[in-house]
Motif scaffolding. Structure first.
Motif, PDB file in Angstrom:
ATOM      1  N   PRO A  41       0.679  -1.126  -0.194  1.00 40.00           N
ATOM      2  CA  PRO A  41       0.001   0.034   0.215  1.00 40.00           C
ATOM      3  C   PRO A  41       0.676   1.396   0.048  1.00 40.00           C
ATOM      4  O   PRO A  41       0.380   2.217   0.017  1.00 40.00           O
ATOM      5  CB  PRO A  41      -0.719  -0.246   1.173  1.00 40.00           C
ATOM      6  N   GLY A  42       2.253   1.094  -0.011  1.00 34.69           N
ATOM      7  CA  GLY A  42       2.954   2.219   0.032  1.00 34.69           C
ATOM      8  C   GLY A  42       4.391   1.896  -0.092  1.00 34.69           C
ATOM      9  O   GLY A  42       4.833   0.914  -0.663  1.00 34.69           O
ATOM     10  N   SER A  43       5.290   2.969   0.266  1.00 36.08           N
ATOM     11  CA  SER A  43       6.678   2.771   0.375  1.00 36.08           C
ATOM     12  C   SER A  43       7.249   1.789   1.534  1.00 36.08           C
ATOM     13  O   SER A  43       6.489   1.175   2.270  1.00 36.08           O
ATOM     14  CB  SER A  43       7.442   3.907   0.546  1.00 36.08           C
ATOM     15  N   MET A  44       8.246   0.846   1.063  1.00 41.49           N
ATOM     16  CA  MET A  44       8.823  -0.042   1.699  1.00 41.49           C
ATOM     17  C   MET A  44      10.281   0.217   2.280  1.00 41.49           C
ATOM     18  O   MET A  44      10.981   0.882   1.494  1.00 41.49           O
ATOM     19  CB  MET A  44       8.676  -1.337   0.974  1.00 41.49           C
ATOM     20  N   LEU A  45      10.538  -0.334   3.316  1.00 43.78           N
ATOM     21  CA  LEU A  45      11.877  -0.592   3.841  1.00 43.78           C
ATOM     22  C   LEU A  45      12.106  -2.338   3.877  1.00 43.78           C
ATOM     23  O   LEU A  45      11.627  -2.720   4.817  1.00 43.78           O
ATOM     24  CB  LEU A  45      12.131  -0.071   5.071  1.00 43.78           C
ATOM     25  N   LEU A  46      13.127  -2.817   3.202  1.00 39.20           N
ATOM     26  CA  LEU A  46      13.332  -4.064   3.199  1.00 39.20           C
ATOM     27  C   LEU A  46      14.929  -4.260   3.653  1.00 39.20           C
ATOM     28  O   LEU A  46      15.629  -4.048   3.065  1.00 39.20           O
ATOM     29  CB  LEU A  46      13.287  -4.635   1.724  1.00 39.20           C
ATOM     30  N   LEU A  47      14.875  -5.229   4.794  1.00 39.88           N
ATOM     31  CA  LEU A  47      16.244  -5.503   5.513  1.00 39.88           C
ATOM     32  C   LEU A  47      16.599  -7.139   5.388  1.00 39.88           C
ATOM     33  O   LEU A  47      15.759  -7.858   5.610  1.00 39.88           O
ATOM     34  CB  LEU A  47      16.032  -5.233   6.916  1.00 39.88           C
ATOM     35  N   HIS A  48      17.657  -7.139   4.583  1.00 42.95           N
ATOM     36  CA  HIS A  48      18.232  -8.454   4.560  1.00 42.95           C
ATOM     37  C   HIS A  48      18.810  -9.298   5.763  1.00 42.95           C
ATOM     38  O   HIS A  48      18.658  -8.492   6.910  1.00 42.95           O
ATOM     39  CB  HIS A  48      19.482  -8.277   3.471  1.00 42.95           C
ATOM     40  N   GLY A  49      19.096 -10.387   5.719  1.00 45.51           N
ATOM     41  CA  GLY A  49      19.775 -11.192   6.728  1.00 45.51           C
ATOM     42  C   GLY A  49      21.190 -11.343   6.984  1.00 45.51           C
ATOM     43  O   GLY A  49      21.998 -10.636   5.940  1.00 45.51           O
ATOM     44  N   PHE A  50      21.763 -11.854   7.883  1.00 44.53           N
ATOM     45  CA  PHE A  50      23.098 -12.104   7.892  1.00 44.53           C
ATOM     46  C   PHE A  50      23.672 -12.855   6.724  1.00 44.53           C
ATOM     47  O   PHE A  50      23.318 -13.473   6.183  1.00 44.53           O
ATOM     48  CB  PHE A  50      23.515 -12.947   9.212  1.00 44.53           C
ATOM     49  N   GLY A  51      24.545 -12.039   6.209  1.00 48.79           N
ATOM     50  CA  GLY A  51      25.368 -12.491   5.130  1.00 48.79           C
ATOM     51  C   GLY A  51      24.879 -12.061   3.599  1.00 48.79           C
ATOM     52  O   GLY A  51      25.548 -12.383   2.683  1.00 48.79           O
ATOM     53  N   GLY A  52      23.681 -11.618   3.796  1.00 52.36           N
ATOM     54  CA  GLY A  52      23.327 -10.667   2.510  1.00 52.36           C
ATOM     55  C   GLY A  52      23.733  -9.151   2.460  1.00 52.36           C
ATOM     56  O   GLY A  52      24.539  -8.950   2.900  1.00 52.36           O
ATOM     57  N   ASP A  53      23.104  -8.694   1.500  1.00 52.29           N
ATOM     58  CA  ASP A  53      23.054  -7.198   1.419  1.00 52.29           C
ATOM     59  C   ASP A  53      21.970  -6.657   0.740  1.00 52.29           C
ATOM     60  O   ASP A  53      20.882  -7.140   0.540  1.00 52.29           O
ATOM     61  CB  ASP A  53      24.299  -6.853   0.514  1.00 52.29           C
ATOM     62  N   LYS A  54      21.975  -5.588   0.403  1.00 52.76           N
ATOM     63  CA  LYS A  54      20.541  -4.678  -0.201  1.00 52.76           C
ATOM     64  C   LYS A  54      20.347  -5.454  -1.339  1.00 52.76           C
ATOM     65  O   LYS A  54      18.991  -4.935  -1.692  1.00 52.76           O
ATOM     66  CB  LYS A  54      21.297  -3.134  -0.559  1.00 52.76           C
ATOM     67  N   ARG A  55      20.855  -6.414  -2.145  1.00 53.14           N
ATOM     68  CA  ARG A  55      20.106  -6.970  -3.262  1.00 53.14           C
ATOM     69  C   ARG A  55      19.222  -8.135  -2.726  1.00 53.14           C
ATOM     70  O   ARG A  55      18.640  -8.450  -3.637  1.00 53.14           O
ATOM     71  CB  ARG A  55      21.369  -7.352  -4.226  1.00 53.14           C
ATOM     72  N   GLY A 113      11.563  -7.861   6.646  1.00 55.99           N
ATOM     73  CA  GLY A 113      12.847  -8.430   7.303  1.00 55.99           C
ATOM     74  C   GLY A 113      12.854  -9.855   7.040  1.00 55.99           C
ATOM     75  O   GLY A 113      12.042 -10.372   7.568  1.00 55.99           O
ATOM     76  N   TYR A 114      14.138 -10.320   6.368  1.00 57.71           N
ATOM     77  CA  TYR A 114      14.398 -11.771   6.510  1.00 57.71           C
ATOM     78  C   TYR A 114      15.413 -12.190   7.285  1.00 57.71           C
ATOM     79  O   TYR A 114      16.273 -11.389   7.566  1.00 57.71           O
ATOM     80  CB  TYR A 114      14.842 -12.048   4.881  1.00 57.71           C
ATOM     81  N   SER A 115      14.971 -13.187   8.090  1.00 56.47           N
ATOM     82  CA  SER A 115      15.984 -13.721   9.225  1.00 56.47           C
ATOM     83  C   SER A 115      16.227 -12.421  10.225  1.00 56.47           C
ATOM     84  O   SER A 115      15.439 -12.020  10.590  1.00 56.47           O
ATOM     85  CB  SER A 115      17.165 -14.070   8.441  1.00 56.47           C
ATOM     86  N   TYR A 116      17.593 -12.350  10.475  1.00 52.36           N
ATOM     87  CA  TYR A 116      17.877 -11.145  11.675  1.00 52.36           C
ATOM     88  C   TYR A 116      17.382 -10.264  11.152  1.00 52.36           C
ATOM     89  O   TYR A 116      16.973  -9.132  12.171  1.00 52.36           O
ATOM     90  CB  TYR A 116      19.506 -11.281  11.790  1.00 52.36           C
ATOM     91  N   GLY A 117      17.334  -9.745   9.966  1.00 48.91           N
ATOM     92  CA  GLY A 117      16.790  -8.647   9.350  1.00 48.91           C
ATOM     93  C   GLY A 117      15.130  -8.436   9.824  1.00 48.91           C
ATOM     94  O   GLY A 117      14.654  -6.930  10.022  1.00 48.91           O
ATOM     95  N   GLY A 118      14.573  -9.493  10.198  1.00 52.71           N
ATOM     96  CA  GLY A 118      12.865  -9.362  10.682  1.00 52.71           C
ATOM     97  C   GLY A 118      12.975  -8.943  12.061  1.00 52.71           C
ATOM     98  O   GLY A 118      12.050  -8.158  12.340  1.00 52.71           O
ATOM     99  N   LEU A 119      13.962  -9.322  12.847  1.00 53.73           N
ATOM    100  CA  LEU A 119      13.961  -8.872  14.172  1.00 53.73           C
ATOM    101  C   LEU A 119      14.453  -7.085  14.165  1.00 53.73           C
ATOM    102  O   LEU A 119      13.704  -6.240  14.871  1.00 53.73           O
ATOM    103  CB  LEU A 119      15.145  -9.473  14.888  1.00 53.73           C
ATOM    104  N   VAL A 120      15.342  -6.920  13.416  1.00 52.36           N
ATOM    105  CA  VAL A 120      15.745  -5.378  13.420  1.00 52.36           C
ATOM    106  C   VAL A 120      14.418  -4.658  12.606  1.00 52.36           C
ATOM    107  O   VAL A 120      14.072  -3.572  13.110  1.00 52.36           O
ATOM    108  CB  VAL A 120      16.720  -5.081  12.180  1.00 52.36           C
TER     109      VAL A 120
END
Length: 249
Positions: A41-55, A113-120
């Motif tokens: 429904p609008g803008s998103m902030l997407l957070l990767h997990g340990f070992g990933g990056d912005k892609r 957020g995926y993995s640790y990024g989900g907690l963040v």
């Protein structure tokens, strides 16, 4: 901000960028949305997990971020081209990094957020509150403490701090703040143990949803269609909107 992505949209520089203390900010891409209907429904902030990056979550942002909005993909500390300190890998450190450039982000955000990024994502949502965060999606991440899951690898500090402490209060806080939460659990992943899955399934209600997706923890992101389908239903349930199939019809 990285110049690797020619489609990345440049947001205004944050106030801290020119601060005399030499604050190092996260590297990120801000990608204009293109989805016409049936997405977020609008803008998103997407957070990767340990070992990933912005892609890592780019396929999800590309599939769901609507036209007129922006999907922001940061590389968290210690990843990609972002600063890599010798210590400071607790979920609170990661969340603080997001706060340092929060003034360049859209006023309202849907966090993923995926993995640790989900907690963040969950900690940041609790800190920012419902006036800033509209929803949170956590992909295959437990909230409970599981000390036996700590692995002394290159992410030893982050792993120890994550698995030693109980974050089970975060869904309660998000509910009290009126921020809808979707947890996506991978079928073949041990990251959300059976007892926690059962407890989460019992709390499903107006502001909380638990859904299952294919794969293990490591490869569940490959099933982009399953993830985005579950997210579309979640967004539609809480924010309305027109389904892509209805629009095409």
């Amino acid at each position: 901000m990285s110049a690797l992505d020619p489609e990345a949209h440049v947001l205004p520089g944050p106030a801290l960028a020119g601060h005399s203390s030499g604050v190092e900010l996260l590297d990120y891409d801000a990608v204009p949305g293109a989805t016409r209907a049936g997405g977020a429904p609008g803008s998103m902030l997407l957070l990767h997990g340990f070992g990933g990056d912005k892609r890592q979550l780019r396929p999800i942002g590309d599939a769901l971020c609507p036209a007129g909005a922006v999907a922001v993909h940061p590389s968290l500390r210690g990843h990609g081209d972002s600063p890599s300190p010798d210590w400071g890998f607790s979920v609170l450190d990661f969340s603080a990094d997001l706060h340092r450039f929060a003034d360049v982000l859209p006023d309202e955000l849907h966090l993923v957020g995926y993995s640790y990024g989900g907690l963040v994502a969950a900690v940041s949502a609790v800190t920012w509150g419902a006036s800033r965060v509209r929803s949170v999606v956590v992909v295959d991440q437990s909230f409970d403490a599981h000390p036996h899951l700590h692995v002394a690898d290159e992410w030893a500090e982050g792993s120890l701090l994550r698995w030693t402490y109980d974050f089970g209060h975060l869904p309660d806080l998000l509910e009290r703040l009126g921020i809808p939460l979707l947890v996506l659990a991978a079928d073949d992943s041990p990251k959300i143990p059976a007892d926690e899955r059962e407890r989460l399934s019992r709390r499903a209600g107006a502001s909380f949803s638990l859904e299952f997706i294919k794969g293990t923890h490591a490869d569940c992101l490959r099933h982009t269609g399953d993830i985005t389908s579950a997210m579309r239903a979640f967004y539609r349930n809480h924010f309305g909107g027109t389904d892509e199939r209805e629009c095409a019809a």
